[in-house]
Motif scaffolding. Structure first.
Motif, PDB file in Angstrom:
ATOM      1  N   LEU A  53       0.857  -1.189   0.000  1.00 32.16           N
ATOM      2  CA  LEU A  53       0.000   0.000   0.000  1.00 32.16           C
ATOM      3  C   LEU A  53       0.893   1.238   0.000  1.00 32.16           C
ATOM      4  O   LEU A  53       1.919   1.278   0.681  1.00 32.16           O
ATOM      5  CB  LEU A  53      -0.897  -0.004   1.241  1.00 32.16           C
ATOM      6  N   SER A  54       0.503   2.238  -0.727  1.00 32.02           N
ATOM      7  CA  SER A  54       1.358   3.421  -0.871  1.00 32.02           C
ATOM      8  C   SER A  54       1.327   4.351   0.349  1.00 32.02           C
ATOM      9  O   SER A  54       2.234   5.133   0.549  1.00 32.02           O
ATOM     10  CB  SER A  54       0.934   4.219  -2.108  1.00 32.02           C
ATOM     11  N   TRP A  55       0.317   4.244   1.179  1.00 32.71           N
ATOM     12  CA  TRP A  55       0.119   5.216   2.249  1.00 32.71           C
ATOM     13  C   TRP A  55       0.581   4.751   3.626  1.00 32.71           C
ATOM     14  O   TRP A  55       0.666   5.553   4.542  1.00 32.71           O
ATOM     15  CB  TRP A  55      -1.349   5.609   2.320  1.00 32.71           C
ATOM     16  N   THR A  56       0.874   3.471   3.819  1.00 32.39           N
ATOM     17  CA  THR A  56       1.170   2.980   5.164  1.00 32.39           C
ATOM     18  C   THR A  56       2.462   3.548   5.736  1.00 32.39           C
ATOM     19  O   THR A  56       2.531   3.859   6.924  1.00 32.39           O
ATOM     20  CB  THR A  56       1.225   1.440   5.189  1.00 32.39           C
ATOM     21  N   GLU A  57       3.478   3.679   4.911  1.00 27.38           N
ATOM     22  CA  GLU A  57       4.741   4.238   5.410  1.00 27.38           C
ATOM     23  C   GLU A  57       4.560   5.685   5.854  1.00 27.38           C
ATOM     24  O   GLU A  57       5.066   6.097   6.900  1.00 27.38           O
ATOM     25  CB  GLU A  57       5.816   4.155   4.332  1.00 27.38           C
ATOM     26  N   GLU A  58       3.820   6.439   5.060  1.00 25.33           N
ATOM     27  CA  GLU A  58       3.581   7.843   5.392  1.00 25.33           C
ATOM     28  C   GLU A  58       2.749   7.975   6.672  1.00 25.33           C
ATOM     29  O   GLU A  58       3.065   8.798   7.545  1.00 25.33           O
ATOM     30  CB  GLU A  58       2.869   8.517   4.220  1.00 25.33           C
ATOM     31  N   ILE A  59       1.729   7.169   6.815  1.00 27.86           N
ATOM     32  CA  ILE A  59       0.900   7.197   8.030  1.00 27.86           C
ATOM     33  C   ILE A  59       1.732   6.818   9.246  1.00 27.86           C
ATOM     34  O   ILE A  59       1.634   7.455  10.304  1.00 27.86           O
ATOM     35  CB  ILE A  59      -0.322   6.264   7.879  1.00 27.86           C
TER      36      ILE A  59
END
Length: 195
Positions: free
Chosen positions: A63-69
């Motif tokens: 998923l593209s957003w998990t690292e940012e979250i």
């Protein structure tokens, strides 16, 4: 020995209510909110990282957003927990010289350090608010969240540190018998071993 305010913690434990918490339910509530929120943010970081590992290595479709979250939650965790740690006077200290001073001189050093922390954290909170307001048009690339949400963590964290610093300073000046030294707060309730 039972602790005040109906808790089951020993009075010497770092988690035991201090003078302000015994006198103010509102302040006690704030400290409890900081503690619970820190735990929830830590759990959120763990879930986001585990989700990232699971989707990347098990499903081979990250998923593209998990690292940012996870990064944003870690930033919030750092600043909220800094406020809680300040309320407990458990920040890391270097006390090589202070241990060799008398009790009165130690208190003066503690008050001076409190003034420095209060001044710096209040200044950084105001500067952070100006910076966060100026970044309202910037969005995070993966989640699309406004970066103001992330930068607000510094404002909240430094404001909490300033609040706790001001209250600790008040207690140190008005009720010095109620204010443990930083090392005493850290080692309270822990037996010291003699080499």
């Amino acid at each position: 020995m039972s602790s005040p305010a109906g808790t089951d913690l020993p009075e010497e434990a770092p988690e035991a209510p201090d003078l302000l918490e015994r006198r103010s339910r509102g302040y006690r509530f704030l400290v409890d909110v900081e503690r619970v929120l820190s735990c929830l943010l830590l759990a959120g970081v763990l879930v986001a990282v585990l989700l990232q590992v699971l989707t990347r290595y098990v499903f081979d479709s990250p998923l593209s957003w998990t690292e940012e979250i996870a990064r944003f939650l870690l930033v919030w965790l750092t600043f909220v927990a800094a406020g809680y740690v300040m309320s407990r006077r458990l920040h890391i200290v270097v006390d090589l010289l202070v241990d060799r001073l008398g009790r009165r001189a130690s208190r003066l050093v503690d008050v001076f350090a409190g003034i420095v922390v209060l001044t710096a954290s209040a200044t950084l909170s105001v500067a952070g608010a100006v910076f966060a307001a100026g970044s309202s048009s910037l969005l995070a690339p993966a989640t699309g969240l406004p970066l103001t949400v992330v930068y607000a963590a510094a404002v909240v964290g430094f404001a909490l540190v300033a609040l706790h610093g001001a209250l600790n300073l008040y207690i140190a000046l008005r009720h010095p018998e109620e204010m443990p030294g930083a090392v005493e707060a850290l080692t309270a309730g822990t037996p010291r071993s003699i080499p």
